[in-house]
Scaffold this motif. Structure first.
Motif, PDB file in Angstrom:
ATOM      1  N   GLN A 251       0.034  31.802 -22.492  1.00  0.00           N
ATOM      2  CA  GLN A 251       1.479  31.617 -22.653  1.00  0.00           C
ATOM      3  C   GLN A 251       1.763  30.372 -23.481  1.00  0.00           C
ATOM      4  O   GLN A 251       2.538  30.390 -24.428  1.00  0.00           O
ATOM      5  CB  GLN A 251       2.177  31.513 -21.295  1.00  0.00           C
ATOM      6  N   GLU A 252       1.079  29.275 -23.106  1.00  0.00           N
ATOM      7  CA  GLU A 252       1.325  28.015 -23.795  1.00  0.00           C
ATOM      8  C   GLU A 252       0.909  28.130 -25.263  1.00  0.00           C
ATOM      9  O   GLU A 252       1.650  27.748 -26.165  1.00  0.00           O
ATOM     10  CB  GLU A 252       0.559  26.882 -23.114  1.00  0.00           C
ATOM     11  N   LEU A 253      -0.291  28.679 -25.485  1.00  0.00           N
ATOM     12  CA  LEU A 253      -0.747  28.842 -26.862  1.00  0.00           C
ATOM     13  C   LEU A 253       0.191  29.763 -27.635  1.00  0.00           C
ATOM     14  O   LEU A 253       0.488  29.540 -28.800  1.00  0.00           O
ATOM     15  CB  LEU A 253      -2.175  29.399 -26.876  1.00  0.00           C
ATOM     16  N   GLY A 254       0.659  30.794 -26.944  1.00  0.00           N
ATOM     17  CA  GLY A 254       1.566  31.740 -27.586  1.00  0.00           C
ATOM     18  C   GLY A 254       2.831  31.065 -28.072  1.00  0.00           C
ATOM     19  O   GLY A 254       3.328  31.362 -29.165  1.00  0.00           O
TER      20      GLY A 254
ATOM     21  N   ALA B 125       4.181  30.444 -31.986  1.00  0.00           N
ATOM     22  CA  ALA B 125       5.513  30.815 -32.464  1.00  0.00           C
ATOM     23  C   ALA B 125       6.285  29.601 -32.956  1.00  0.00           C
ATOM     24  O   ALA B 125       7.463  29.693 -33.284  1.00  0.00           O
ATOM     25  CB  ALA B 125       6.277  31.521 -31.355  1.00  0.00           C
ATOM     26  N   GLY B 126       5.632  28.438 -32.995  1.00  0.00           N
ATOM     27  CA  GLY B 126       6.277  27.248 -33.549  1.00  0.00           C
ATOM     28  C   GLY B 126       7.052  26.451 -32.537  1.00  0.00           C
ATOM     29  O   GLY B 126       7.836  25.579 -32.901  1.00  0.00           O
ATOM     30  N   ILE B 127       6.871  26.745 -31.252  1.00  0.00           N
ATOM     31  CA  ILE B 127       7.604  26.006 -30.224  1.00  0.00           C
ATOM     32  C   ILE B 127       6.623  25.081 -29.508  1.00  0.00           C
ATOM     33  O   ILE B 127       5.542  25.520 -29.102  1.00  0.00           O
ATOM     34  CB  ILE B 127       8.224  26.981 -29.189  1.00  0.00           C
ATOM     35  N   ASP B 128       6.977  23.853 -29.362  1.00  0.00           N
ATOM     36  CA  ASP B 128       6.104  22.945 -28.623  1.00  0.00           C
ATOM     37  C   ASP B 128       6.587  22.884 -27.180  1.00  0.00           C
ATOM     38  O   ASP B 128       7.655  22.351 -26.896  1.00  0.00           O
ATOM     39  CB  ASP B 128       6.129  21.547 -29.260  1.00  0.00           C
ATOM     40  N   PRO B 129       5.832  23.474 -26.249  1.00  0.00           N
ATOM     41  CA  PRO B 129       6.320  23.551 -24.862  1.00  0.00           C
ATOM     42  C   PRO B 129       6.564  22.172 -24.264  1.00  0.00           C
ATOM     43  O   PRO B 129       7.481  22.000 -23.451  1.00  0.00           O
ATOM     44  CB  PRO B 129       5.193  24.258 -24.117  1.00  0.00           C
ATOM     45  N   GLU B 130       5.755  21.184 -24.683  1.00  0.00           N
ATOM     46  CA  GLU B 130       5.930  19.856 -24.103  1.00  0.00           C
ATOM     47  C   GLU B 130       7.215  19.210 -24.595  1.00  0.00           C
ATOM     48  O   GLU B 130       7.927  18.562 -23.843  1.00  0.00           O
ATOM     49  CB  GLU B 130       4.730  18.967 -24.445  1.00  0.00           C
ATOM     50  N   ALA B 131       7.508  19.413 -25.885  1.00  0.00           N
ATOM     51  CA  ALA B 131       8.702  18.806 -26.461  1.00  0.00           C
ATOM     52  C   ALA B 131       9.959  19.424 -25.866  1.00  0.00           C
ATOM     53  O   ALA B 131      10.924  18.734 -25.586  1.00  0.00           O
ATOM     54  CB  ALA B 131       8.707  18.996 -27.970  1.00  0.00           C
ATOM     55  N   SER B 132       9.928  20.761 -25.663  1.00  0.00           N
ATOM     56  CA  SER B 132      11.135  21.424 -25.188  1.00  0.00           C
ATOM     57  C   SER B 132      11.303  21.262 -23.683  1.00  0.00           C
ATOM     58  O   SER B 132      12.380  21.473 -23.162  1.00  0.00           O
ATOM     59  CB  SER B 132      11.102  22.905 -25.554  1.00  0.00           C
ATOM     60  N   ALA B 133      10.232  20.886 -22.985  1.00  0.00           N
ATOM     61  CA  ALA B 133      10.312  20.760 -21.530  1.00  0.00           C
ATOM     62  C   ALA B 133      11.137  19.548 -21.122  1.00  0.00           C
ATOM     63  O   ALA B 133      11.330  18.627 -21.879  1.00  0.00           O
ATOM     64  CB  ALA B 133       8.911  20.641 -20.934  1.00  0.00           C
TER      65      ALA B 133
END
Lengths: 526, 364
Positions: A511-514, A518-526
């Motif tokens: 999920q995280e890699l996915g 897609a160009g989304i940084d999960p850490e930045a958006s969290a």
């Protein structure tokens, strides 16, 4: 198939609703090759039916028969309980069968609407059918979560949207049965999830879906029933809820295979290859690589994940000397390597950089060459293969080929066979054998198991891990997230020409890699 | 490519069947214009009086003369084919080869033909290669299509030769030709070596050069590392680049060798036959080379055999006019041969492949 068994099946199939598709004893051969042997298959109405099998198992041939590209040598096809003759794709469309091909059949400079009505214009003037299509498309968008801007130019849409256009094309032609051939090969995990939601919606509306894939995970996730093909025969049809991925894998290969890659913790050494601020702008002015920096260390496998076309191929081409860079620097053991157009792949090999290319058909092998010739491609000027006066030492090349064939279990074992006559897995083994046996310090590997059968995947993965255990550095580029996760000691994700993030395989998940892909940084958006 | 087809069927049976078809259709056309095809074949092979046909006592000397030229131009096209270059410029390169031969042979009074033929060959190869070098460079560096540029260079070459023969190289007088070469540069005809050949027949020792060149091409393409690179490039440019082979180098080398081979034809025609440079020494042999290479499947053995076949057609065909069949008929026959062997090959291949599949199934 005898008449007897057909009769036995009658009571089941004569239930209230006739099955959407029923194949009885379908056979097809191409010359001496029997692609489909006596295939029986029943797909219930409103079901999602998966077909799995290795490359060359006959899945595509079977679907091509159903869609009218080929004519079966023998057998019967029933759609909704009625025997029909599918002579061409028009007949298939008339019978309510739609197909979404692996490689999209779209005219890229045309708009979505123009593509949708193509072949179904319904009159000399375009306007009436365009208007009709616009209305239908709006309805379909609501009904199935299939929203696409009808006036967008298809070539400017992302692959996921292009695929929706393909599905819309089939639905516009009022298809009740939708065949999808390897639909997720080019999608991000998120796009694939959306596709599966669309498929569920279609199913709920009573459409029947046949899904051809080699990704067992997807089969397990979305299908109701699944058929396994092996060597042209239908070996099993089971309910998805009653099977498992590993059981399906065994059925596909015909023996027990391990899907997991067994490997010891890496013994990481010093940096061998260092990439600094690498940039590439192509002939059209598109920035393919934007300031890429990475370090590759001895004894590790660095995985590069990403959806196809986000710069991984460009990185591979520059590092392997096939293409030039616009700016930046690459150091091999601290010494800079030539990134201009004067560089060649031969210069990289001299520096100890081997390369298993992404496209073995176009790059890795000369298809009309014999194996002994392909086994030295790129190394044909090595001293051990050189005779006097520019002659080639055929004897040495032949011995070398025989050794590689034995060590890498390449079948058939005849070194005079042409590359085009091997299966995908054995072709890839020829390439892998050639590159690994030349003992590179750095091995660049692109899509090592694309189009390779499961049995060979296991073998190829083991070879890559063995090379890393010898203290060599491996850069692995793959669009198969599972493969990257299984093989890599460290993972970077590329998106739109930049490195979107770096993760350790144990500390991340698909999920995280996915999201990174897609160009989304999960850490930045969290 | 050859799905389940044995090699012998691929390289012998299919061309033979295609050829038979071509001759059958030719025979029908001969019948259609009211002549007897059997008679026509007889005249082509042995001549009306048994001496001037392709295999006649007198005619064979011409057949082999044409064969020599066609081997050179056929090999030229074949070498380029291996690098997937379509060299249509054999005509111009052979013409310029003639200029090379004349330049070399007129520069010194050569003491003996053995030295003269070596020098003339070098001149022919250098000029032929130079004429191929420009289109090759434009293809390799600029991507200008080699088919277009080589065709254009045929015309430029032809105009250049006319200019030379009415200008700088012209012999005193009004005729567009150079002065004759000195006696020391005259190479022996086959008659001088084998008296069985008629003394008027133009076939000469350059036939042996042609056969030697065929062996050389075979070694180059299949035995050297350069040949390996040429074939790899010809089959797949991408794979060649992947292997570190430089496309510019391969295009240049293949075209230079091709041009040099085409130029060598002039040793046969200019040094061997005309013994001076005249207009139009090539006479379409450059184009026949394309058919020869196609039919010979770009293999030197095939090229030699195909060149001989076309030699027979050229000599035999010219005899047809004496029994009332127009000379143009031979052009029709040649066209049919090219059509059946070259472009309609699949018409024969596919049924043969099917037959083999059926046969193999029956055996199994």
């Amino acid at each position: 198939m005898s008449v007897e068994t057909q009769k036995q099946r009658q009571p089941e199939t004569a239930a209230p609703v006739a099955p959407a598709i029923e194949l009885i004893g379908v056979s097809k051969s191409f010359g001496p090759v029997q692609a489909n042997k006596d295939i029986d298959m029943t797909v219930a109405k409103g079901a999602i039916h998966g077909i799995v099998g290795e490359n060359g198992a006959g899945k595509s041939t079977l679907m091509s028969i159903l869609y009218g590209f080929y004519k079966a040598d023998a057998g019967e096809i029933k759609i909704d309980g009625v025997t029909i003759e599918i002579t061409d794709s028009h007949a298939a469309i008339a019978a309510g069968i739609g197909m979404v091909h692996q490689h999209f059949m779209l005219v890229k400079p045309f708009t979505v609407l123009e593509n949708v009505i193509m072949g179904a214009e319904g009159g000399p003037l375009l306007r009436p059918s365009l208007n009709k299509a616009r209305k239908i498309l709006a309805e379909l968008a609501v009904e199935y979560e299939l929203d696409v801007d009808p006036d967008a130019i298809v070539g400017e849409l992302s692959v996921g949207f292009q695929q929706r256009v393909e599905i819309l094309k089939a639905l516009y032609r009022e298809a009740d049965i939708l065949i999808l051939d390897e639909p997720t090969g080019v999608l991000t995990p998120a796009e694939a999830d959306h596709l599966f939601r669309i498929l569920q919606n279609l199913k709920e509306q009573g459409k029947t879906i046949v899904l051809i894939t080699h990704k067992l995970r997807e089969i397990m996730a979305v299908t109701d029933t699944v058929s396994v093909m092996r060597r042209g025969q239908m070996t099993a049809t089971v309910k998805t809820s009653e099977t498992s991925a590993s059981e399906l894998a065994d059925l596909m290969v015909g023996r027990h295979v391990t899907l997991e890659v067994e490997k010891n913790p890496p013994n990481v050494g010093e940096t061998v290859l260092e990439v600094k601020n690498l940039c590439k702008t192509d002939g059209q002015g598109v920035k393919k690589l934007k300031d890429i920096s990475l370090q590759l260390k001895a004894g590790e496998i660095l995985g590069v994940a990403g959806v196809a076309g986000n710069g991984q191929s460009d990185l591979l081409e520059i590092l392997s000397g096939i293409n030039s860079a616009t700016s930046g620097e690459v150091l091999m053991r601290g010494e800079s390597i030539d990134l201009t157009h004067k560089a060649s792949a031969a210069m990289r090999r001299e520096r100890g950089i081997g390369h298993v290319p992404e496209d073995r058909h176009a790059l890795g092998l000369v298809m009309p060459f014999q194996t002994w010739e392909n086994a030295v491609l790129g190394y044909h000027n090595n001293p051990e293969f050189s005779g006097k006066f520019g002659l080639a030492d055929h004897k040495a090349m032949m011995e070398d080929a025989k050794r590689k064939i034995e060590k890498f279990d390449i079948r058939p074992t005849n070194p005079h066979l042409l590359a085009m006559n091997y299966s995908g897995g054995n072709q890839q083994k020829i390439v892998i054998a050639r590159e690994i046996e030349n003992n590179p310090d750095v091995l660049l590997v692109g899509q090592p198991t694309r189009g390779v059968d499961i049995g060979a995947i296991e073998f190829i993965h083991k070879q890559i891990v063995a090379l890393r255990d010898q203290g060599k550095a491996v850069l692995l580029i793959s669009v198969e997230l599972e493969e990257v996760l299984a093989l890599s000691d460290r993972i970077i994700v590329m998106f739109d020409g930049v490195i979107q993030g770096e993760r350790m395989p144990k500390e991340t998940n698909e999920q995280e890699l996915g999201m990174l892909m897609a160009g989304i940084d999960p850490e930045a958006s969290a | 490519m050859n799905k389940g087809l044995p090699k012998w069927a691929d390289i012998i049976l299919i061309p033979l069947l295609s050829l038979t078809l071509a001759f059958l259709v030719s025979g029908l056309i001969v019948m259609f214009i009211g002549e007897n095809p059997i008679e026509a074949v007889k005249v082509m092979l042995v001549g009306e009086f048994g001496d001037s046909g392709a295999f006649g006592r007198f005619g064979i000397g011409y057949t082999l003369y044409y064969t020599t030229s066609f081997i050179f131009t056929g090999l030229a096209v074949a070498v380029a084919f291996h690098a997937r270059m379509f060299n249509i410029g054999g005509e111009g390169q052979a013409g310029m080869g003639g200029v090379g031969v004349a330049t070399v042979l007129l520069s010194v009074a050569w003491p003996h033909w053995t030295i003269a033929i070596v020098a003339a060959s070098l001149g022919a190869m250098a000029f032929g290669a130079a004429w191929a070098a420009i289109p090759a460079y434009l293809q390799a560096k600029r991507g200008s299509h080699i088919v277009i540029t080589t065709i254009m260079f045929n015309w430029i070459g032809s105009a250049l030769i006319v200019y030379l023969l009415v200008g700088p190289m012209q012999a005193p007088g009004m005729v567009p030709e150079t002065v004759g070469f000195s006696a020391g540069s005259s190479i022996p005809t086959l008659h001088e070596i084998f008296p069985a050949f008629d003394k008027h027949a133009p076939a000469n020792v350059s036939l042996f050069l042609a056969l030697f060149a065929a062996v050389g091409v075979w070694v180059l393409i299949w035995k050297t590392r350069l040949g390996y690179e040429i074939r790899a490039f010809g089959h797949s440019e991408k794979a060649a680049i992947y292997a570190g082979i430089k496309p510019v180098k391969i295009i240049m080398v293949a075209m230079l060798v091709s041009g040099a081979l085409a130029g060598m034809m002039a040793v046969n025609t200019v040094q061997g036959e005309a013994e001076r440079l005249i207009l139009d020494t090539v006479q379409g042999a450059g184009f026949v080379g394309i058919a020869v290479a196609l039919m010979g499947r770009s293999h030197p053995v095939g090229v030699v055999l195909a060149a001989f076949l076309f030699g027979v057609l050229y000599q035999g065909g010219s005899e047809l006019q004496y029994i009332g069949i127009p000379r143009e008929m031979v052009v029709v026959i040649q066209a049919l041969v090219i059509m059946f062997v070259g472009s309609l090959e699949n018409m024969v291949r596919i049924p043969v492949e099917r037959a083999f599949v059926l046969f193999n199934k029956g055996a199994a």
